[in-house]
Design an enzyme around this catalytic site. Structure first.
Site, PDB file in Angstrom:
ATOM      1  N   PRO A 101       0.779  -1.239   0.000  1.00  0.00           N
ATOM      2  CA  PRO A 101       0.000   0.000   0.000  1.00  0.00           C
ATOM      3  C   PRO A 101       0.814   1.295   0.000  1.00  0.00           C
ATOM      4  O   PRO A 101       0.226   2.366   0.064  1.00  0.00           O
ATOM      5  CB  PRO A 101      -0.809  -0.121   1.295  1.00  0.00           C
ATOM      6  CG  PRO A 101       0.066  -0.929   2.200  1.00  0.00           C
ATOM      7  CD  PRO A 101       0.802  -1.890   1.331  1.00  0.00           C
ATOM      8  N   GLY A 102       2.129   1.222  -0.049  1.00  0.00           N
ATOM      9  CA  GLY A 102       2.882   2.458  -0.233  1.00  0.00           C
ATOM     10  C   GLY A 102       3.819   2.833   0.900  1.00  0.00           C
ATOM     11  O   GLY A 102       4.369   3.934   0.912  1.00  0.00           O
ATOM     12  N   GLU A 141       2.578  -1.605  -8.882  1.00  0.00           N
ATOM     13  CA  GLU A 141       1.903  -2.672  -8.136  1.00  0.00           C
ATOM     14  C   GLU A 141       1.148  -3.539  -9.118  1.00  0.00           C
ATOM     15  O   GLU A 141       0.376  -3.033  -9.929  1.00  0.00           O
ATOM     16  CB  GLU A 141       0.959  -2.053  -7.092  1.00  0.00           C
ATOM     17  CG  GLU A 141       0.040  -3.030  -6.418  1.00  0.00           C
ATOM     18  CD  GLU A 141       0.759  -4.191  -5.709  1.00  0.00           C
ATOM     19  OE1 GLU A 141       1.724  -3.955  -4.966  1.00  0.00           O
ATOM     20  OE2 GLU A 141       0.345  -5.351  -5.935  1.00  0.00           O
ATOM     21  N   CYS A 146       9.345  -9.604   4.586  1.00  0.00           N
ATOM     22  CA  CYS A 146       8.968  -9.532   6.006  1.00  0.00           C
ATOM     23  C   CYS A 146       8.790 -10.953   6.518  1.00  0.00           C
ATOM     24  O   CYS A 146       7.789 -11.280   7.136  1.00  0.00           O
ATOM     25  CB  CYS A 146       7.719  -8.676   6.204  1.00  0.00           C
ATOM     26  SG  CYS A 146       6.259  -9.300   5.366  1.00  0.00           S
TER      27      CYS A 146
END
Ligand code: SAM
Length: 456
Positions: free
Chosen positions: A111-112, A131, A229
């Site tokens: 999402p940025g 994206e 992540c």
């Protein structure tokens, strides 16, 4: 529940230390915010809020904030004063460390989080925020808009398509890769349900392919940052080790981050193992603050640099530019985009950096700053323009302090009453623009976008 096989894998990797990791994963997630330095300094935010924030060691604009303050609901968030981000994720753009004027490409941007961070570091270069997942573009667009970005381009393409179209022209490329999300176990418990060892291996295969494609976009001397992540070595050190074995034209650089843990060379099979993998960085929820990340910084040391192909823009016709100037002289204090090219697309007017990579043939959502819509011989300003202005950028402002009930009414879309000169006015909170209103005889029509309104 933490998957049992995940716990076993961590015990195999970390030995007795794994108990500390598993206990950390039972704790609530850490909330971080990163200050939007286009709008204010960290010290100014602290003065404004008196929030008990504490610094993130690897990011001078990043802070940990108690979750109970609900910073995402605060009007300062709607004004784009900060982005809420896991502190460990702040290590990524800091590693890429773009310089003013660079061309930077964020391949998996929504999402940025990292795109907003890259924009802050980049100043007036160009950021392409790409994206592939259509459903994630709306959030990306809104977050970049709140950031007040003028030098971002949003695209929606496969990485391979971008590599074919552009070639090795970027100073910085980020692949924040889709991963098995072990570092999301606290923030998004559904990540635990989706986790399996097979998913880890599937992600690793996809990451290897994406990283090879990403490499084709990096100019000689340019930097390629790879991040995930997740903790799985198959998706981290092993991806980098295989990449380096197949790409002698790249070298691994230290990340330059303070307070992080090194990559783990011993978690790579001996055939690709190299002590250099210690230059990558790991952030663990039991060792550092945050949810957990892996970051590696690669540099292209050889190869040919193709000539950059620029996007030809047809500047908006004189009559359209005159409408913009008319709006500036009626509503603003000066032209906020004097160094950008005005481009009209149908009824929409944009301000675009002059030298953008050629965009023809690609799926493009937005380039530069959307200024507004040309309607009936006038410019209706966009919300994006409001957020790209400073408080002193508009001739008429209506200040509504965070605790003023009128502000909640404004954010809910209600009409306001406020005496003053007729015309477009900017609603500000603590001096920061949050959106437009249009006043006529003391009645302020609400121009806060319908999709963002918060009903109370
Ligand atoms: N960088 C983002 C941020 O900081 O806000 C988070 C990106 S998230 C870790 C990974 C992204 O990869 C997702 O947005 C996902 O849609 C995208 N993705 C998934 N499959 C992909 C593929 N095959 N190629 C490129 N991107 C992909």
């Amino acid at each position: 529940m933490i998957p049992q096989r995940f716990s076993e894998r961590m015990r195999n990797l970390l030995g007795s230390e794994s108990e500390r990791l598993l206990s950390a994963l039972a704790e609530p997630p850490v909330m971080g915010l990163r200050v939007n330095t286009f709008k204010l300094t960290p010290a100014a935010l602290q003065q404004l809020t008196s929030w008990p924030i504490s610094p993130v060691p690897w990011c001078s604009t990043g802070f940990v904030i108690p979750d109970e303050l609900r910073p995402g609901k605060h009007p300062f968030h709607a004004a784009g004063l900060y982005y809420l981000q896991d502190p460990s994720a702040m290590a990524v753009a800091e590693t890429l460390a773009p310089k003013a004027g660079n061309w930077v490409l964020d391949l998996a941007a929504a999402p940025g989080g990292k795109s907003t961070h890259l924009l802050s570091l980049l100043g007036k270069g160009v950021l392409i925020a790409n994206e592939v997942a259509r459903g994630r573009l709306k959030a990306l667009g809104e977050n970049l808009e709140r950031w007040g970005s003028t030098h971002a381009v949003i695209t929606n393409n496969e990485v391979a398509r971008l590599a074919q179209g552009w070639g090795a022209v970027f100073d910085g490329v980020l692949l924040d890769a889709p991963c098995s999300g072990e570092g999301m176990f606290r923030k998004a418990p559904e990540a635990r349900d989706h986790w399996s060892e097979a998913a880890v291996l599937g992600c690793a295969a996809r990451q290897e392919a994406l990283l090879a494609e990403a490499a084709d976009l990096v100019r000689p001397g340019g930097v390629l940052v790879y991040s995930t992540c997740t903790f799985a070595p198959e998706e981290n050190e092993q991806v980098i080790a295989k990449f380096l074995a197949a790409h002698p034209e790249f070298e691994l650089l230290p990340t330059g981050l303070s307070g992080v843990s090194p990559g783990e060379p011993l978690w790579v099979p001996t055939s690709w193992r190299s002590a250099k993998l210690g230059k990558a960085a790991r952030l663990w929820p039991h060792r550092q603050i945050g949810e957990g990340h892996f970051v590696a910084k690669l540099r292209r040391i050889a190869g040919d640099a193709p000539a950059r192909a620029y996007q030809p823009f047809i500047p908006a016709p004189g009559a359209t530019r005159a409408l913009w100037r008319e709006f500036v002289s009626a509503a603003l204090t000066s032209d906020p985009v004097p160094d950008l090219v005005l481009v009209a697309q149908g009824e929409q007017l944009y301000a675009v950096p002059e030298q953008l990579p050629r965009l023809s043939g690609l799926s493009l959502l937005r380039a530069g700053l959307w200024l507004g819509t040309l309607k009936k011989g006038r410019l209706e300003p966009s919300h994006a323009l409001a957020l790209a202005l400073t408080g002193s950028g508009a001739q008429r402002t209506l200040e509504l302090a965070p605790e003023n009930p009128q502000l909640a009414h404004y954010l809910a879309g209600d009409v306001l009453e406020a005496a003053g000169e007729d015309g477009w006015l900017i609603i500000t909170v603590a001096g920061f623009p949050i959106g437009w209103g249009k006043r006529s005889q003391g009645i302020v029509k609400n121009r806060y976008p319908k999709g963002l309104r918060i009903t109370h």
